[in-house]
Design a protein around this motif. Structure first.
Motif, mmCIF file in Angstrom:
data_model
loop_
_atom_site.group_PDB
_atom_site.id
_atom_site.type_symbol
_atom_site.label_atom_id
_atom_site.label_comp_id
_atom_site.label_asym_id
_atom_site.label_seq_id
_atom_site.Cartn_x
_atom_site.Cartn_y
_atom_site.Cartn_z
ATOM 1 N N LYS B 91 -24.549 14.629 81.858
ATOM 2 C CA LYS B 91 -24.154 14.731 80.465
ATOM 3 C C LYS B 91 -22.700 15.022 80.257
ATOM 4 C CE LYS B 91 -25.247 15.759 75.935
ATOM 5 N NZ LYS B 91 -25.296 14.673 74.902
ATOM 6 N N SER B 92 -21.901 13.826 79.759
ATOM 7 C CA SER B 92 -20.522 14.093 79.486
ATOM 8 C C SER B 92 -20.245 13.215 78.412
ATOM 9 C CB SER B 92 -19.739 13.771 80.931
ATOM 10 O OG SER B 92 -20.022 12.138 80.863
ATOM 11 N N SER B 93 -19.150 13.687 77.805
ATOM 12 C CA SER B 93 -18.836 12.915 76.663
ATOM 13 C C SER B 93 -18.345 11.512 77.014
ATOM 14 C CB SER B 93 -17.516 13.525 75.853
ATOM 15 O OG SER B 93 -16.390 13.861 76.885
ATOM 16 N N ASP B 96 -22.157 9.997 77.820
ATOM 17 C CA ASP B 96 -22.844 9.570 76.323
ATOM 18 C C ASP B 96 -22.582 8.533 75.792
ATOM 19 O OD1 ASP B 96 -24.238 12.107 76.592
ATOM 20 O OD2 ASP B 96 -22.906 12.993 74.708
ATOM 21 N N VAL B 99 -23.770 5.162 78.275
ATOM 22 C CA VAL B 99 -25.293 4.946 78.489
ATOM 23 C C VAL B 99 -25.967 4.414 77.332
ATOM 24 C CG1 VAL B 99 -25.394 6.459 80.568
ATOM 25 C CG2 VAL B 99 -26.082 7.273 78.127
ATOM 26 N N SER B 112 -31.425 11.934 76.805
ATOM 27 C CA SER B 112 -30.294 12.751 76.977
ATOM 28 C C SER B 112 -30.726 14.263 77.257
ATOM 29 C CB SER B 112 -29.014 12.427 76.159
ATOM 30 O OG SER B 112 -29.509 12.868 75.022
ATOM 31 N N ASN B 113 -29.614 14.982 77.658
ATOM 32 C CA ASN B 113 -29.962 16.525 77.832
ATOM 33 C C ASN B 113 -31.135 17.004 78.606
ATOM 34 O OD1 ASN B 113 -27.865 18.003 76.668
ATOM 35 N ND2 ASN B 113 -28.347 17.180 74.786
ATOM 36 N N THR B 149 -29.800 11.232 80.951
ATOM 37 C CA THR B 149 -28.500 12.081 81.232
ATOM 38 C C THR B 149 -29.025 13.441 81.278
ATOM 39 O OG1 THR B 149 -27.669 12.655 79.036
ATOM 40 C CG2 THR B 149 -27.196 10.388 79.873
ATOM 41 N N PRO B 195 -16.821 22.162 80.352
ATOM 42 C CA PRO B 195 -18.084 21.547 80.527
ATOM 43 C C PRO B 195 -18.716 21.686 81.824
ATOM 44 C CG PRO B 195 -16.802 19.832 79.426
ATOM 45 C CD PRO B 195 -15.767 20.595 80.029
#
Ligand SMILES: Cc1cc2nc3c(=O)[nH]c(=O)nc-3n(C[C@H](O)[C@H](O)[C@H](O)COP(=O)(O)OP(=O)(O)OC[C@H]3O[C@@H](n4cnc5c(N)ncnc54)[C@H](O)[C@@H]3O)c2cc1C
Ligand SMILES: Nc1ncnc2c1ncn2[C@@H]1O[C@H](COP(=O)(O)O)[C@@H](O)[C@H]1O
Lengths: 245, 315
Positions: B91-93, B96, B99, B112-113, B149, B195
């Motif tokens: 998970k990253s900006s 995100d 995907v 996600s997450n 993610t 992060p």
């Protein structure tokens, strides 16, 4: 400028999260709902862009009837009209499909969303909608200026930021400091009552995921207090008990 | 089962979060990684240590900047070429933003997450973090190809694999995908990315002003930690926005989060509640943050922090 702003109707950030029915249903009891904070930034920037360039702001929510007061609040802040797709928004693909269907008819110069919703924190819908419409998508966008059909944006990257020149139309997932949240004034609240809120049925009901159940994290243990004159004890605990240093 | 995993690099090195994602993918099946932009073959081969058998490299220099559309195109093509059943990314900006597009291109479900390996006993069920870390949901993914993610610390990192084979990914990228032009960029060099960080020292309004940040920085440096802050601190521009932690900022999940002069408003806690250990230093014994802490010191930051930094130097 014709701007579509997609808003979520989510529990206030201070809400206690709980579930009922064997952990399958979110417990709305005592929960205050708000416009998603990131969506609120998107809406605030849309209002400013409209002030500068003229045009019209449409807010869109995929949700059930209990979202209507939240949508009215967006109208009070400065949107001109609203559309609610009448469905429970359980799957981001499903939501993106509804948004794309509305966007296809609307001829929008900008489609603004939040960087992520704060209930499911997916951060996915803007990319999906961009792809469905064949438009560029950017997120997280922390600055957005429009000039003669072109836009200049700043997006956050890990450890920094980046400025880009992009052509309209596009989809943006917004975050601060793109604008200051706006509080509706009395005139806004009065006029919101008569602005159009159109309820539509679902365009395409395909789903990619199904929710099974929720779970709460285990409760936190007691805090160990350490005397301010004895920081060495904290160092020892971090080293030998927590083993994190 | 064939798995594809996205590698993100930072200053020529595979990001730690990507190493975790590779470990996650490798625990599920035969893993191919995909890397974009200019980065050395030696570095990419190291993805093998985390469990990737193969790395496909799209070396086009236009991919050096993380532009969303070209990234989505490459990831989609790599998924098709490898016949991937699951596509994994940290998970990253950037991930995100990418995907979501890939999921539409592949007709793949996206969650996600994700906080742990999928349960495949009855379909494909994953556990994900929701309500900014305040709860979890178990969701069943019903498409043939799936995209996940992965949140930090979802899996123990694997480090003992053999070097991976690095191959070129053949792909034509249309100029139209690069239409957005980067006109300026600003990036902290050599800093530990918030992060990604395993240790974080964060300061709040209690520090009174940006000129006092050296006590936070000294502690962070001594620990090898990243620095963070509360929202008012970034709103007042004492610190850059990308350091702001919480509901509307970065969500961190380090092993240790040290909060100094931060009251512990629920919106701040939302960004730190998946930390393993939390230390709170605040002069007010009733600060709400103590309720969420593992260790607490009631005291003046300007007195406690230099002492703590000195004590840590002797560890
Ligand atoms: C929708 C929404 C979203 C938000 N999102 C975020 C978010 O993502 N992140 C975030 O951080 N906030 C967020 N906020 C704001 C949040 O509610 C709080 O206002 C904020 O976290 C307070 O920051 P603070 O703790 O630094 O400051 P304060 O609340 O002012 O606390 C300062 C603390 O420092 C202590 N202190 C003072 N002097 C000293 C000293 N010398 N030594 C030690 N301690 C001292 C005080 O006792 C106090 O506890 C959000 C708010 C809203 C409404
Ligand atoms: N149910 C919904 N109705 C309208 N917009 C939504 C909905 N869900 C998500 N969005 C938009 O998509 C953004 C990203 O959401 P998500 O991908 O769920 O984190 C949100 O900030 C909203 O702008």
């Amino acid at each position: 400028m014709n701007i579509l702003v997609c808003i979520t109707h989510v529990p206030d950030t201070t809400s206690r999260i709980a579930f009922t029915n064997d952990n399958t249903v979110f417990d709305k009891n005592g929960v205050q709902f708000i416009i998603g904070p990131y969506d609120d930034y998107a809406l605030a920037r849309a209002v400013e862009l409209k002030e500068q360039n003229g045009g019209e702001i449409t807010v869109l929510n995929v949700g059930e009837a209990d979202a209507d007061p939240t949508i009215r609040k967006a109208l009070a802040i400065g949107a001109d009209k609203a559309i609610r797709i009448n469905a429970f928004p359980s799957d981001s693909f499903f939501v993106a499909n509804q948004i794309a269907a509305v966007a296809k008819e609307g001829n929008y110069d900008l489609i603004l969303m939040g960087r992520e919703s704060i209930d499911f924190n997916g951060g996915m819908v803007h990319g999906m909608v961009g792809e469905m419409l064949g438009l560029p998508s950017f997120s997280p966008v922390m600055k957005l200026d429009v000039n003669d059909g072109a836009a200049h944006i700043t997006r956050e990257i890990e450890g920094g930021k980046e400025e880009l020149d992009v052509n309209l139309p596009f989809v943006a997932g917004c975050q601060e400091p793109i604008a200051e949240w706006k509080i509706p004034n009395m005139r806004g609240i009065m006029s919101a009552r008569t602005k159009p809120l159109e309820i539509r049925e679902v365009a395409d009901d395909a789903q990619h995921v199904a929710l099974k159940n929720y779970e709460l994290p285990p409760a936190k243990g007691e805090v160990k207090m350490i005397d301010a004159d004895n920081v060495q004890e904290l160092v020892n605990l971090l080293k030998n008990e927590a083993k994190v240093i | 089962m064939s798995i594809l995993v996205l590698i993100e690099t930072e200053e020529g090195k595979i990001k730690k979060s990507s190493q975790e994602a590779i470990s996650f993918a490798a625990a599920m099946g035969e893993t191919t990684a995909v890397a974009l932009g200019e980065v050395s073959d030696e570095e990419l081969a190291k993805a093998g240590a985390n469990g990737a058998k193969r790395v496909l490299h799209a070396a086009d220099s236009r991919l050096n900047a993380g532009l969303i559309q070209p990234y989505a195109e490459v990831l989609t093509e790599a998924a098709k070429q490898t016949g991937a059943k699951v596509v994994v990314s940290a998970k990253s900006s950037l991930a995100d933003a990418v995907v979501g597009r890939v999921s539409v291109k592949l007709g793949a479900a996206l969650v996600s997450n994700v906080v742990g390996l999928p349960d495949e006993t009855n379909g494909f069920v994953v556990k994900r973090s929701i309500y900014t870390g305040k709860a979890f949901a178990h969701v069943k993914m019903t498409t043939e190809v799936k995209i996940l993610t992965v949140k930090k610390n979802a899996i123990e990192m694997k480090t003992d694999g053999a070097l991976a084979v690095v191959e070129k990914l053949e792909i034509e990228l249309d100029d139209a995908l690069f239409e957005a032009k980067i006109t300026a960029s600003e990036k902290a060099e050599g800093d530990i990315l918030l992060p990604e960080a395993d240790l974080v020292v964060s300061g709040g309004r209690g520090l009174k002003g940006p000129e006092n940040w050296s006590i936070i920085e000294d502690l962070a440096k001594t620990l090898g930690a990243a620095t963070g802050c509360s929202k008012p601190v970034s709103d007042m521009e004492w610190r850059p926005h990308h350091e702001h932690v919480g509901q509307t900022g970065v969500k961190v999940s380090p092993s240790l989060y040290i909060a100094v002069g931060i009251s512990g408003a629920i919106q701040h806690l939302a960004g730190v509640n998946s930390s393993k250990y939390i230390v709170v230093i605040n002069k007010d014994e009733d600060a709400p943050f103590f309720k969420a802490a593992d260790y607490g010191i009631v005291g003046d930051a300007f007195d406690v922090l230099p002492k703590l930094t000195a004590a840590l130097k002797n560890v």
